[in-house]
Design a protein around this motif. Structure first.
Motif, PDB file in Angstrom:
ATOM      1  N   UNK A 117      -6.629   5.329 -12.603  1.00  0.00           N
ATOM      2  CA  UNK A 117      -6.200   4.397 -11.556  1.00  0.00           C
ATOM      3  C   UNK A 117      -5.473   3.217 -12.193  1.00  0.00           C
ATOM      4  N   UNK A 118      -6.040   2.706 -13.286  1.00  0.00           N
ATOM      5  CA  UNK A 118      -5.400   1.564 -13.947  1.00  0.00           C
ATOM      6  C   UNK A 118      -4.030   1.950 -14.503  1.00  0.00           C
ATOM      7  N   UNK A 131      -1.651   1.837 -11.619  1.00  0.00           N
ATOM      8  CA  UNK A 131      -1.338   0.460 -11.215  1.00  0.00           C
ATOM      9  C   UNK A 131      -0.433  -0.204 -12.243  1.00  0.00           C
ATOM     10  N   UNK A 132      -0.784  -0.074 -13.521  1.00  0.00           N
ATOM     11  CA  UNK A 132      -0.031  -0.781 -14.562  1.00  0.00           C
ATOM     12  C   UNK A 132       1.385  -0.254 -14.709  1.00  0.00           C
ATOM     13  N   UNK A 133       1.595   1.017 -14.402  1.00  0.00           N
ATOM     14  CA  UNK A 133       2.936   1.584 -14.474  1.00  0.00           C
ATOM     15  C   UNK A 133       3.768   1.234 -13.237  1.00  0.00           C
ATOM     16  N   UNK A 134       3.083   0.758 -12.183  1.00  0.00           N
ATOM     17  CA  UNK A 134       3.769   0.447 -10.925  1.00  0.00           C
ATOM     18  C   UNK A 134       4.068  -1.044 -10.787  1.00  0.00           C
ATOM     19  N   UNK A 135       3.164  -1.884 -11.304  1.00  0.00           N
ATOM     20  CA  UNK A 135       3.304  -3.333 -11.169  1.00  0.00           C
ATOM     21  C   UNK A 135       3.284  -4.000 -12.547  1.00  0.00           C
ATOM     22  N   UNK A 136       4.211  -4.912 -12.778  1.00  0.00           N
ATOM     23  CA  UNK A 136       4.286  -5.618 -14.057  1.00  0.00           C
ATOM     24  C   UNK A 136       3.798  -7.052 -13.878  1.00  0.00           C
ATOM     25  N   UNK A 138      -5.926  -6.922  -7.906  1.00  0.00           N
ATOM     26  CA  UNK A 138      -5.077  -5.896  -7.295  1.00  0.00           C
ATOM     27  C   UNK A 138      -5.977  -4.840  -6.654  1.00  0.00           C
ATOM     28  N   UNK A 139      -5.629  -4.437  -5.457  1.00  0.00           N
ATOM     29  CA  UNK A 139      -6.324  -3.346  -4.794  1.00  0.00           C
ATOM     30  C   UNK A 139      -5.409  -2.137  -4.675  1.00  0.00           C
ATOM     31  N   UNK A 140      -6.003  -0.950  -4.598  1.00  0.00           N
ATOM     32  CA  UNK A 140      -5.199   0.265  -4.437  1.00  0.00           C
ATOM     33  C   UNK A 140      -5.909   1.226  -3.498  1.00  0.00           C
ATOM     34  N   UNK A 141      -5.139   2.183  -3.004  1.00  0.00           N
ATOM     35  CA  UNK A 141      -5.636   3.275  -2.155  1.00  0.00           C
ATOM     36  C   UNK A 141      -6.015   2.842  -0.739  1.00  0.00           C
ATOM     37  N   UNK A 182      -1.722   4.351  -7.980  1.00  0.00           N
ATOM     38  CA  UNK A 182      -3.172   4.461  -8.171  1.00  0.00           C
ATOM     39  C   UNK A 182      -3.466   5.753  -8.935  1.00  0.00           C
ATOM     40  N   UNK A 183      -4.487   6.491  -8.518  1.00  0.00           N
ATOM     41  CA  UNK A 183      -4.942   7.658  -9.270  1.00  0.00           C
ATOM     42  C   UNK A 183      -3.844   8.701  -9.449  1.00  0.00           C
TER      43      UNK A 183
END
Length: 506
Positions: free
Chosen positions: A129-130, A133-138, A219-222, A301-302
């Motif tokens: 999941x991390x 997230x890390x690849x999507x948001x800088x 940060x939240x996801x899903x 996310x995942x």
């Protein structure tokens, strides 16, 4: 069934890859095009299967929930039927982790999709999941708290840039909490507060560590958090994402509705109404326990993490290699001996892989990792170190490894000495078990040839294999000058004969 041992190449061979997330609440699939090392999402598919709702008190998945999942996978299969092995990764999360009959479902699923289904541990789910997230948001050098509320579990990660620092998975989710506190659909202040309190009690186990680590952004996801974020946006309740004030406004709307069926909130999809109050209770507890003032939402996310993990396995950034290197150091393994054994084992594999059908990179990887880690339990007990080593591998958090990969590796380490028939309480397919038997023989042979632990003494031999037979031919006079090795080979031949394999040598 499709074998665990995939046919792969270390040069990234795919133009298209797919990640399938068999979640406790929903099944999702994402397809991506790979161009010059970059991902471009080309398709997303999903269905609210609610697999966790089919778990009974004994942890058994009922037939109805299994069928919902299989029906969804049949639709996914149509999209990925022409994609080669290795380009699709299918991961199962909390519901399949806890289901006692998960292998029955997995077997049916693999018959439909022809791609392996991997069950991932909670912390591995958090890591992926991390990654997503890390690849999507800088966020630069800022520390991030990432929260993902699923159907059966909630993952918490603190990380910086691309590296997770703390990862945890707690056994609470919107489906399981719905069944506990909102089973009939009614929503009251009383049952909502009971759900919040239960979530806070779960959070106590990680609260101090996470507060001590500190973070800069949340940060939240899903699903649940996406729904809350969309509600805040659609109703113009916040320009800063999710805030405590937004949660209070949503709670007020839920209490006014009184029942899941009556919820009317712009931004909330109808299919999410049934589990929304439960997810909201968990998110409320997170805000309270961690004193969150504002939370943003990540589209990644995942599934996105799995996509990037597929790419990493072909780009010299395979997290599994880092995990193995960490364990080499953590357990003070004799690296020179481990490298000698590994080199000889891989030399043996190269000679028999065609005859024994062990042509896959996964077979090579497992044998290499087993060679490097076969003495991981030596620091606990010499006489039983193979058993302690298998336990360490089976029970450790091993980032990048699926549960099946860990079990296969533990199987090889358990069987590298003493009884060839030793086994773990784990079900492999017939094909995978045969591959593990053959890899185990090659590992045992390599260890036997380095039993004297002489650095730089590399045996030169040729191997020929046929079904259940293996013949080794050494340089003239080599065995004559090594009576211990000769005696060990004779004992090994006797051991294998008793188990249906023939080992000869000259």
């Amino acid at each position: 069934m499709q074998s665990l041992f995939l046919q792969q190449s270390h040069d990234f061979p795919f133009e298209k890859i797919a990640a399938i997330d068999l979640g406790s609440n929903s099944f999702h699939m994402v397809i991506a095009q790979v161009t010059h090392g970059q991902l471009r999402i080309t398709g997303e598919f999903g269905d609210k299967v609610q697999l966790a709702a089919g778990l009974d008190d004994q942890g058994v998945l009922d037939e109805e929930s299994q069928q919902r999942g299989l029906d969804c996978l049949a639709q996914f299969a149509q999209v990925i039927e022409d994609m080669p092995a290795g380009s699709v990764r299918v991961v199962g999360t909390n519901a399949l982790r806890v289901a006692k009959n998960r292998y029955d479902f997995i077997g049916k699923a693999m018959d439909i999709m022809s791609h392996p289904v991997e069950i991932i541990a909670g912390r591995e789910e958090a890591r992926l999941i991390y990654v997503g997230v890390s690849k999507t948001m800088d966020h630069g050098d800022s520390k991030r708290l990432v929260v993902d509320i699923g159907g059966g579990s909630t993952e918490f990660i603190i990380g910086q840039q691309l590296e997770p620092i703390l990862t945890e998975s707690l056994h609470m989710g919107c489906v399981s909490f719905k069944q506990r506190f909102f089973a009939d659909g009614s929503i009251t202040k009383s049952n909502f507060q009971k759900a919040v309190t239960a979530a806070r009690l779960e959070l106590l186990s990680i609260q101090d560590d996470y507060l001590d680590e500190k973070w800069d952004v949340a940060i939240g996801s899903s699903g649940t958090i996406k729904a809350v974020f969309n509600i805040a946006k659609e109703n113009n309740w916040s320009k800063k994402g999710i805030t405590p004030k937004v949660l209070k406004q949503i709670q007020k709307a839920l209490f006014a509705a009184g029942h899941a069926d009556n919820i009317e909130l712009s931004g909330l999809k109808p299919e999410r109404k049934g589990t929304f109050a439960a997810g909201m209770a968990i998110l409320t507890a997170v805000f309270e326990c961690f004193d969150v003032k504002q939370m943003d939402f990540s589209l990644g996310a995942l599934r996105e993490g799995v996509l990037h993990d597929i790419m990493g396995r072909y780009a010299d950034s395979d997290i599994r290699e880092r995990t193995v290197n960490y364990m080499l150091n953590q357990y003070h393994i004799d690296t020179e001996q481990a490298k000698l054994v590994t080199h000889t084992a891989l030399s043996a594999l190269a000679q028999v892989k065609d005859d024994w059908g062990l042509n896959s990179i996964s077979s090579e990887d497992l044998l290499r990792w087993a060679g490097l880690l076969h003495e991981v339990g030596a620091g606990i007990s010499h006489s039983r170190y193979h058993k302690h080593g298998a336990y360490i591998i089976r029970e450790s958090d091993m980032p990048g490894f699926s549960q099946q990969e860990q079990q296969a590796l533990a199987n090889l380490i358990l069987r590298h000495r003493r009884k060839f028939t030793q086994s773990l309480d784990y079900r492999f397919t017939k094909s995978d078990q045969q591959d593990l038997d053959r890899l185990s023989i090659l590992l045992r042979l390599a260890i036997l040839l380095h039993h004297d632990r002489k650095e730089g003494d590399m045996p030169i031999f040729t191997l020929k294999a046929d079904n259940k037979s293996l013949h080794a031919e050494f340089l003239p006079g080599w065995l004559d000058s090594r009576p211990l090795t000769l005696a060990n080979l004779q004992r090994e031949a006797e051991s294998l004969i008793a188990n249906g394999y023939t080992l000869t040598f000259s």
